[in-house]
Scaffold this motif. Structure first.
Motif, PDB file in Angstrom:
ATOM      1  N   LYS A 186      14.042   0.623   9.073  1.00 49.58           N
ATOM      2  CA  LYS A 186      15.353  -0.005   8.964  1.00 49.58           C
ATOM      3  C   LYS A 186      15.313  -1.332   9.704  1.00 49.58           C
ATOM      4  O   LYS A 186      14.800  -1.407  10.830  1.00 49.58           O
ATOM      5  N   PHE A 187      15.839  -2.364   9.056  1.00 49.18           N
ATOM      6  CA  PHE A 187      15.809  -3.694   9.667  1.00 49.18           C
ATOM      7  C   PHE A 187      17.082  -4.434   9.254  1.00 49.18           C
ATOM      8  O   PHE A 187      17.295  -4.713   8.072  1.00 49.18           O
ATOM      9  N   ARG A 188      17.932  -4.699  10.226  1.00 47.04           N
ATOM     10  CA  ARG A 188      19.184  -5.416   9.986  1.00 47.04           C
ATOM     11  C   ARG A 188      19.973  -4.806   8.826  1.00 47.04           C
ATOM     12  O   ARG A 188      20.474  -5.504   7.944  1.00 47.04           O
ATOM     13  N   GLY A 189      20.038  -3.489   8.789  1.00 42.04           N
ATOM     14  CA  GLY A 189      20.856  -2.805   7.796  1.00 42.04           C
ATOM     15  C   GLY A 189      20.148  -2.448   6.511  1.00 42.04           C
ATOM     16  O   GLY A 189      20.665  -1.675   5.695  1.00 42.04           O
ATOM     17  N   ASP A 190      18.972  -2.991   6.262  1.00 35.50           N
ATOM     18  CA  ASP A 190      18.206  -2.678   5.059  1.00 35.50           C
ATOM     19  C   ASP A 190      17.067  -1.733   5.403  1.00 35.50           C
ATOM     20  O   ASP A 190      16.592  -1.696   6.539  1.00 35.50           O
ATOM     21  N   THR A 191      16.618  -0.978   4.410  1.00 34.95           N
ATOM     22  CA  THR A 191      15.516  -0.037   4.642  1.00 34.95           C
ATOM     23  C   THR A 191      14.423  -0.230   3.602  1.00 34.95           C
ATOM     24  O   THR A 191      14.683  -0.626   2.465  1.00 34.95           O
ATOM     25  N   VAL A 192      13.201   0.072   4.009  1.00 35.59           N
ATOM     26  CA  VAL A 192      12.050   0.006   3.111  1.00 35.59           C
ATOM     27  C   VAL A 192      11.118   1.164   3.437  1.00 35.59           C
ATOM     28  O   VAL A 192      10.999   1.584   4.599  1.00 35.59           O
ATOM     29  N   ASP A 193      10.475   1.670   2.423  1.00 30.98           N
ATOM     30  CA  ASP A 193       9.495   2.744   2.574  1.00 30.98           C
ATOM     31  C   ASP A 193       8.105   2.127   2.449  1.00 30.98           C
ATOM     32  O   ASP A 193       7.710   1.682   1.363  1.00 30.98           O
ATOM     33  N   ILE A 194       7.367   2.061   3.550  1.00 24.12           N
ATOM     34  CA  ILE A 194       6.013   1.506   3.545  1.00 24.12           C
ATOM     35  C   ILE A 194       5.033   2.658   3.389  1.00 24.12           C
ATOM     36  O   ILE A 194       4.955   3.533   4.269  1.00 24.12           O
ATOM     37  N   ARG A 195       4.298   2.686   2.288  1.00 25.92           N
ATOM     38  CA  ARG A 195       3.404   3.809   1.989  1.00 25.92           C
ATOM     39  C   ARG A 195       2.042   3.317   1.493  1.00 25.92           C
ATOM     40  O   ARG A 195       1.930   2.225   0.926  1.00 25.92           O
ATOM     41  N   SER A 196       1.044   4.154   1.688  1.00 26.07           N
ATOM     42  CA  SER A 196      -0.289   3.823   1.168  1.00 26.07           C
ATOM     43  C   SER A 196      -0.497   4.474  -0.194  1.00 26.07           C
ATOM     44  O   SER A 196      -0.159   5.643  -0.401  1.00 26.07           O
ATOM     45  N   PHE A 197      -1.042   3.693  -1.109  1.00 19.51           N
ATOM     46  CA  PHE A 197      -1.420   4.150  -2.448  1.00 19.51           C
ATOM     47  C   PHE A 197      -2.839   3.624  -2.701  1.00 19.51           C
ATOM     48  O   PHE A 197      -3.004   2.541  -3.271  1.00 19.51           O
ATOM     49  N   PRO A 198      -3.867   4.335  -2.254  1.00 26.05           N
ATOM     50  CA  PRO A 198      -5.241   3.827  -2.398  1.00 26.05           C
ATOM     51  C   PRO A 198      -5.593   3.618  -3.863  1.00 26.05           C
ATOM     52  O   PRO A 198      -5.527   4.546  -4.681  1.00 26.05           O
ATOM     53  N   ILE A 199      -5.958   2.405  -4.203  1.00 28.05           N
ATOM     54  CA  ILE A 199      -6.266   2.079  -5.591  1.00 28.05           C
ATOM     55  C   ILE A 199      -7.670   2.565  -5.950  1.00 28.05           C
ATOM     56  O   ILE A 199      -8.545   2.666  -5.084  1.00 28.05           O
ATOM     57  N   GLY A 200      -7.886   2.867  -7.219  1.00 30.16           N
ATOM     58  CA  GLY A 200      -9.180   3.376  -7.659  1.00 30.16           C
ATOM     59  C   GLY A 200      -9.655   2.707  -8.932  1.00 30.16           C
ATOM     60  O   GLY A 200      -9.210   1.611  -9.296  1.00 30.16           O
ATOM     61  N   ILE A 201     -10.551   3.373  -9.623  1.00 32.77           N
ATOM     62  CA  ILE A 201     -11.149   2.840 -10.841  1.00 32.77           C
ATOM     63  C   ILE A 201     -11.044   3.884 -11.948  1.00 32.77           C
ATOM     64  O   ILE A 201     -10.693   5.042 -11.707  1.00 32.77           O
ATOM     65  N   ASP A 202     -11.372   3.472 -13.166  1.00 33.70           N
ATOM     66  CA  ASP A 202     -11.512   4.409 -14.280  1.00 33.70           C
ATOM     67  C   ASP A 202     -12.924   4.982 -14.189  1.00 33.70           C
ATOM     68  O   ASP A 202     -13.886   4.390 -14.677  1.00 33.70           O
ATOM     69  N   VAL A 203     -13.039   6.119 -13.541  1.00 33.28           N
ATOM     70  CA  VAL A 203     -14.359   6.673 -13.198  1.00 33.28           C
ATOM     71  C   VAL A 203     -15.184   6.967 -14.443  1.00 33.28           C
ATOM     72  O   VAL A 203     -16.363   6.593 -14.529  1.00 33.28           O
ATOM     73  N   GLU A 204     -14.593   7.632 -15.425  1.00 32.59           N
ATOM     74  CA  GLU A 204     -15.345   8.039 -16.605  1.00 32.59           C
ATOM     75  C   GLU A 204     -15.838   6.828 -17.392  1.00 32.59           C
ATOM     76  O   GLU A 204     -16.976   6.812 -17.865  1.00 32.59           O
TER      77      GLU A 204
END
Length: 462
Positions: free
Chosen positions: A213-231
Motif C-alpha cells: 500500500k502506498f499513498r492509498g493505492d495498492t499493488v501486488d508484486i509477484r514473481s512469474f518465472p518465464i520459460g520456453i516452449d520446451v517441446e
C-alpha cells in the motif's frame, strides 16, 4: 461484453508466423482470447502524433503501432530506457547517462501511448504491459480515468534499493509501480527488492495479504518465472548435426555461450575464464573450443561500443597465445544465428556457459537444458546473478566476477562422469518443464483477473 487482452510491448512482431518463445506465447494468448498488440513502429516518423498505425493482424487479434520521432527514438528509447533504466536495473549506475531531455521524452511518449489506449478501451479489457519502456504507463492511464485491471511484467531485474537513489525520478518510481494492479517480476529476489523499495519509504506499507500500500493505492508484486516452449526447442535440437556445423574435430569438445552483446552479460569475464582454463591444460589434454555468439545490440550507445572493442581484443589475444594450425580455441560470431541452428549447436556442446553479471531470467540456460540428449547430456555452468539460478540449482553455480572459479568449473564440467551429468540434467529438465512459457502467460492473466478493480485516480504533477 467479452474480455479482450491488450498487450503493450516495445516491439510488435511483424512476421506472419511469430518466432521466439515470448512472442509465440503472447501470440497464442491473444489468438485464443482476441485482443490487440500495441508497440512502437520500427520506422521513426516526424508525424508521431498522427495516431496509431494498423499493422497486418495476427490470427484472431489486431496489431497496431505508435510512432516515434527520430528525436524520441534517441531520447526515449536509446536515452531514458536504455541509458538510464537499463543500467539502473543491471547494477551499473556508473553507466547511467543523465539528461533531462531523456526523462521528458520518456514521459511524453508514455503519455501519448496512454491517450491512444484510453480511447480504444472497453470496460472488460485486461491490459498487460511489458518491460521498462512503459513503467509510467499505468499511472498515466489512471490519470485519464481508466479503471481497467492493468498488469505489468518486468523482464529485467528489479533495481536494488541502493541503486534507485541514482535515479532523479526515484520518487515517481513508487507511483509508477503502485498504479498497476499486478506487478510481475522474474524471481523471488526481485519481489524482495520491490518490497524493500516500498518498505524504505515513509508512505509505504506492507499489508498482511502480501500486497503493498502506498499513498492509498495498492499493488501486488509477484514473481512469474518465464520459460520456453520446451517441446518445440527439444524437437529442433534433435535434428542433430551440431558438431558438423561447428566443424569440430573428433577429439574436440564444444563450449557455447549465446548472448546479446551487452555489458550485463559478463562476456569478457567468460572469455577471460576460458583463457585461464586453456592456461591450465597439459600438452596431451583434450581440446575444447569456446563458441561465443554475440549479436550486436544498441551499437550507437557508447558503452556497447566499448564492450565490442574489449571482446574483440580478448578473443584475438587469447587465440594468438593458444591457437594451433588446426585449432582456433575461441570463435567469436558477432551476428545472430537462426534459432533452429542454435538448438543443434546447444545439443552438440559439452558445456553451456551462461554467466551474466545481472539478468532477469536468461532463457539461454533453459534452452540449453531442453536441447540436450538425456542419454549423454552436457553440463550447464550458470552464474548466481542470473535469475534462472534461483530454481536451476543443479547447474554448476559460479560467481561471474571470479574468472578463476569459472575456469575451475569448466574443468569440472568437461571431466564430469556420465552418471552425474545425467542426474543433473534430469533434475534441471524437470525445473525447465515446470516453467513452460504457456503456463507463464496463463498464470499471470489469472492473477490479474482476480485483482480488485481500480478506483479512479486524480492526476498528479510530474
Amino acid at each position: 461484453m467479452s474480455e479482450r487482452v491488450i498487450v503493450v510491448s516495445n516491439r510488435v512482431p511483424t512476421e506472419e508466423v511469430p518466432s521466439g518463445g515470448l512472442v509465440v506465447a503472447l501470440h497464442d494468448c491473444l489468438s485464443a482470447r482476441g485482443g490487440l498488440w500495441l508497440g512502437a513502429h520500427p520506422e521513426p516518423s516526424e508525424d508521431a502524433d498522427g495516431g496509431l498505425v494498423e499493422l497486418p493482424g495476427g490470427d484472431g487479434y489486431e496489431k497496431a503501432a505508435f510512432r516515434l520521432t527520430p528525436e524520441e527514438y534517441e531520447d526515449y528509447y536509446l536515452g531514458y530506457a536504455n541509458s538510464v533504466l537499463w543500467p539502473l536495473c543491471h547494477r551499473r549506475t556508473d553507466l547511467i547517462a543523465l539528461d533531462r531531455r531523456y526523462a521528458e521524452a520518456y514521459e511524453r511518449v508514455n503519455r501519448r501511448v496512454a491517450r491512444h489506449l484510453a480511447e480504444m478501451l472497453t470496460p472488460d479489457d485486461l491490459i498487460w504491459i511489458h518491460d521498462y519502456h512503459f513503467l509510467p504507463l499505468a499511472r498515466y492511464l489512471r490519470e485519464l480515468g481508466v479503471t481497467n485491471r492493468i498488469g505489468f511484467f518486468l523482464h529485467i531485474p528489479f533495481p536494488a534499493l541502493g541503486d534507485v537513489t541514482a535515479l532523479p525520478e526515484r520518487e515517481a518510481l513508487h507511483d509508477w509501480v503502485v498504479a498497476f494492479d499486478v506487478f510481475g517480476v522474474q524471481t523471488r529476489a526481485d519481489v524482495a527488492r520491490g518490497l524493500e523499495m516500498f518498505r524504505a519509504h515513509q508512505a509505504g506499507e506492507l499489508m498482511l495479504d502480501g500486497r503493498v500500500k502506498f499513498r492509498g493505492d495498492t499493488v501486488d508484486i509477484r514473481s512469474f518465472p518465464i520459460g520456453i516452449d520446451v517441446e518445440a526447442f527439444a524437437g529442433a535440437a534433435q535434428a542433430g548435426g551440431g558438431r558438423r556445423l561447428a566443424g569440430l574435430g573428433e577429439y574436440e569438445d564444444l563450449v557455447i555461450g549465446v548472448d546479446r552483446l551487452d555489458y550485463s552479460k559478463g562476456i569478457p569475464n567468460r572469455v577471460t575464464a576460458f583463457g585461464q582454463y586453456l592456461d591450465r591444460l597439459g600438452p596431451d589434454s583434450r581440446r575444447a573450443t569456446l563458441l561465443q555468439i554475440a549479436p550486436p545490440s544498441r551499437s550507437s550507445v557508447t558503452a556497447y561500443q566499448e564492450i565490442t572493442r574489449q571482446l574483440e581484443y580478448l578473443a584475438g589475444s587469447l587465440n594468438g597465445d593458444h591457437a594451433e594450425l588446426d585449432w582456433t580455441p575461441i570463435r567469436y560470431i558477432h551476428r545472430g544465428v537462426p534459432r533452429d541452428t542454435l538448438a543443434r549447436l546447444y545439443r552438440a556442446a559439452r558445456v553451456g556457459m551462461v554467466t551474466p553479471l545481472a539478468d532477469g531470467m536468461n532463457l539461454v540456460a533453459k534452452e540449453y537444458v531442453a536441447a540436450q540428449d538425456p542419454e549423454d547430456p552436457g553440463v550447464l555452468i550458470l552464474s548466481a546473478t542470473a535469475g534462472a539460478a534461483e530454481s536451476m540449482t543443479d547447474a554448476l553455480i559460479v560467481n561471474a566476477y571470479d574468472t578463476l572459479e569459472m575456469a575451475e568449473a569448466l574443468e569440472r564440467a568437461l571431466s564430469m562422469p556420465l552418471a552425474e551429468r545425467q542426474d543433473r540434467h534430469r533434475r534441471l529438465l524437470t525445473t525447465v518443464r515446470e516453467t513452460h512459457i504457456a503456463g507463464w502467460s496463463q498464470n499471470f492473466l489469472s492473477c490479474l483477473r482476480q485483482a480488485e478493480p481500480a478506483m479512479p485516480r486524480v492526476a498528479m504533477a510530474g
